[in-house]
Design a protein around this motif. Sequence first.
Motif, PDB file in Angstrom:
ATOM      1  N   THR A 102       0.866  -1.183   0.000  1.00 43.84           N
ATOM      2  CA  THR A 102       0.000   0.000   0.000  1.00 43.84           C
ATOM      3  C   THR A 102       0.895   1.222   0.000  1.00 43.84           C
ATOM      4  O   THR A 102       1.841   1.299   0.795  1.00 43.84           O
ATOM      5  CB  THR A 102      -0.909  -0.004   1.249  1.00 43.84           C
ATOM      6  N   SER A 185      -1.177  -5.914   4.016  1.00 45.16           N
ATOM      7  CA  SER A 185      -0.125  -5.371   3.159  1.00 45.16           C
ATOM      8  C   SER A 185       0.904  -4.538   3.931  1.00 45.16           C
ATOM      9  O   SER A 185       0.603  -3.960   4.976  1.00 45.16           O
ATOM     10  CB  SER A 185      -0.765  -4.475   2.091  1.00 45.16           C
ATOM     11  N   LEU A 197       5.243   2.229   7.315  1.00 44.71           N
ATOM     12  CA  LEU A 197       4.345   2.422   8.450  1.00 44.71           C
ATOM     13  C   LEU A 197       3.860   1.093   9.017  1.00 44.71           C
ATOM     14  O   LEU A 197       3.486   1.018  10.183  1.00 44.71           O
ATOM     15  CB  LEU A 197       3.125   3.260   8.041  1.00 44.71           C
TER      16      LEU A 197
END
Length: 326
Positions: A102, A185, A197
């Motif tokens: 992502t 993801s 992240l």
Amino acid sequence: MKTLKLGTSPKDIQAAAELLKKGELVAFPTETVYGLGADATNTQAIEHVFTVKGRPTDNPLIVHIAEKNDVNFLSPINQMDDLFIKKQFEVLADAFWPGPLTIILPRNENIPDTVSAGLPTVAVRMPENQTTRALIQECGFPLVGPSANISGKPSPTTADHVLQDLDGAIAAVVDGGPCTVGIESTVIDISILPLILRPGAITQTDIENILQTPVSFAATDTEDQTPRSPGVKYKHYAPTTPISILRAEDLKETEDFSTALILSPIPLHSIKSGELMILSTQTLYAGFRKADQDKRERIVIVLTDEIEKQKGLMNRIFKAAGTNRT
Ligand code: TXA
Ligand code: MG
């Protein structure tokens, strides 16, 4: 509401698209986990996603697209003067899409603020599952897709897991079989400087090799700071059954595991357990759900060097255990 279980035939994809066009919620398969799909341009449908999941509204959603060019609807990336971000996007998308990555990009005005929880960015993903990409194409709009579970529960990796949490609350689930990756993801933010992240199947090394630059992880796993990825501050992926974590060499044959579900990457012939499942990204959430259903007294997760190298898997294990660890 009766939740339809649809298959992957063109007729079923069309039926799913018709529901989504009416603003209904339809869960869809991806290679990572099942997503809770809704029209990313429809404010009411988005609000419904937050309500059905019991998700805090400050936790933004990932938008799923069918092909790379669809990104232009969501982000001004290709009109920006910043060639650096544009180049990084191209390189990452070409290397890893469709797939479990992502990418957080600057956002434009085409989708409601609620999708991104008011942030100036949007999370974009092109999933590998062909049925889901065909579904997005048939809809003609991108789909938001948080994991299709009640907030805080383990993510669903089969259509039946989706129904365990959301039967009667959503219009349909498209059954594409078990997810091949099994954990969510990898999320990378390239809106400022590249920062991972959330770890996942695509690793820091994979990303550094492709970008040819060091990329770090966001230090965000505490509740008292404002994280770049709001979702990481919430409890996640947790079964209600308590979790113990043990190194393989610390397992004692004398200990009684008869009421436990053991998740171990290696067979344990001398240990008597209530049930033994082989630990991998594909089985973790299914194991959590099974232990809850079977009312096991605890889940024992057995770690080896091989498992400890898998950052995405370890992240999910510790998040789950952190919430009610024995
Ligand atoms: O594999 C996946 O990503 C699955 C499948 C269905 O695609 N989806 C998924 O969605 O895991 P969800 O909502 O469970 O997790 C999305 C994560 C959250 O941690 C959220 O805070 C973060 O992505 N996120 C979404 N938009 C963001 C943004 N604009 N900036 C920073 N973080 C964002
Ligand atoms: Mg989730």
